[in-house]
Design a protein around this motif. Structure first.
Motif, PDB file in Angstrom:
ATOM      1  N   MET A   1     -30.697  59.355  81.188  1.00  0.00           N
ATOM      2  CA  MET A   1     -30.698  58.872  79.834  1.00  0.00           C
ATOM      3  C   MET A   1     -29.252  58.864  79.345  1.00  0.00           C
ATOM      4  N   ASN A   2     -28.937  57.957  78.442  1.00  0.00           N
ATOM      5  CA  ASN A   2     -27.599  57.848  77.861  1.00  0.00           C
ATOM      6  C   ASN A   2     -27.563  58.508  76.482  1.00  0.00           C
ATOM      7  N   PHE A   3     -26.378  58.917  76.067  1.00  0.00           N
ATOM      8  CA  PHE A   3     -26.201  59.595  74.781  1.00  0.00           C
ATOM      9  C   PHE A   3     -26.778  58.786  73.630  1.00  0.00           C
ATOM     10  N   TYR A   4     -26.576  57.471  73.627  1.00  0.00           N
ATOM     11  CA  TYR A   4     -27.036  56.656  72.501  1.00  0.00           C
ATOM     12  C   TYR A   4     -28.554  56.673  72.365  1.00  0.00           C
ATOM     13  N   GLN A   5     -29.280  57.015  73.425  1.00  0.00           N
ATOM     14  CA  GLN A   5     -30.737  57.044  73.383  1.00  0.00           C
ATOM     15  C   GLN A   5     -31.290  58.295  72.693  1.00  0.00           C
ATOM     16  N   LEU A   6     -30.462  59.321  72.545  1.00  0.00           N
ATOM     17  CA  LEU A   6     -30.891  60.531  71.856  1.00  0.00           C
ATOM     18  C   LEU A   6     -31.007  60.279  70.362  1.00  0.00           C
ATOM     19  N   ARG A   7     -31.862  61.037  69.718  1.00  0.00           N
ATOM     20  CA  ARG A   7     -31.925  61.004  68.263  1.00  0.00           C
ATOM     21  C   ARG A   7     -30.974  62.073  67.719  1.00  0.00           C
ATOM     22  N   THR A   8     -30.455  61.843  66.534  1.00  0.00           N
ATOM     23  CA  THR A   8     -29.581  62.826  65.900  1.00  0.00           C
ATOM     24  C   THR A   8     -30.341  64.139  65.781  1.00  0.00           C
ATOM     25  N   GLY A   9     -29.674  65.235  66.153  1.00  0.00           N
ATOM     26  CA  GLY A   9     -30.275  66.559  66.086  1.00  0.00           C
ATOM     27  C   GLY A   9     -30.842  67.058  67.395  1.00  0.00           C
ATOM     28  N   HIS A  41     -18.796  59.321  74.514  1.00  0.00           N
ATOM     29  CA  HIS A  41     -19.089  57.896  74.673  1.00  0.00           C
ATOM     30  C   HIS A  41     -20.596  57.673  74.630  1.00  0.00           C
ATOM     31  N   SER A  42     -21.004  56.594  74.030  1.00  0.00           N
ATOM     32  CA  SER A  42     -22.433  56.317  73.884  1.00  0.00           C
ATOM     33  C   SER A  42     -23.129  56.125  75.231  1.00  0.00           C
TER      34      SER A  42
END
Length: 73
Positions: A1-9, A41-42
């Motif tokens: 999974m990539n960082f941009y796919q995470l939700r804030t928190g 990086h996202s």
């Protein structure tokens, strides 16, 4: 999974890093490690922590805090 796919928190680890390095997403370009903001990086690959891993991490943090308080007095 990539960082941009995470939700804030959400808590995550970066593959290949020690399990002691737990990050928390705070924005689309930053994460938090030990209270400090870190740019990221996202497209960075990450591993989202599951509920058990988060509980273990938070319990470890609490134990360290209690240890510091006990050592101080």
């Amino acid at each position: 999974m990539n960082f941009y796919q995470l939700r804030t928190g959400e808590y995550f680890r970066i593959p290949g890093m020690s399990c002691g390095y737990v990050y928390k997403k705070v924005s689309n370009s930053c994460c938090r490690l030990n209270g400090f903001l870190q740019p990221i990086h996202s497209q960075s690959l990450v591993k989202r922590l599951n509920v058990a891993e988060i509980k273990q991490y938070l319990a470890q943090q609490q134990a360290e805090l209690v240890s510091f308080e006990t050592d101080y007095y």
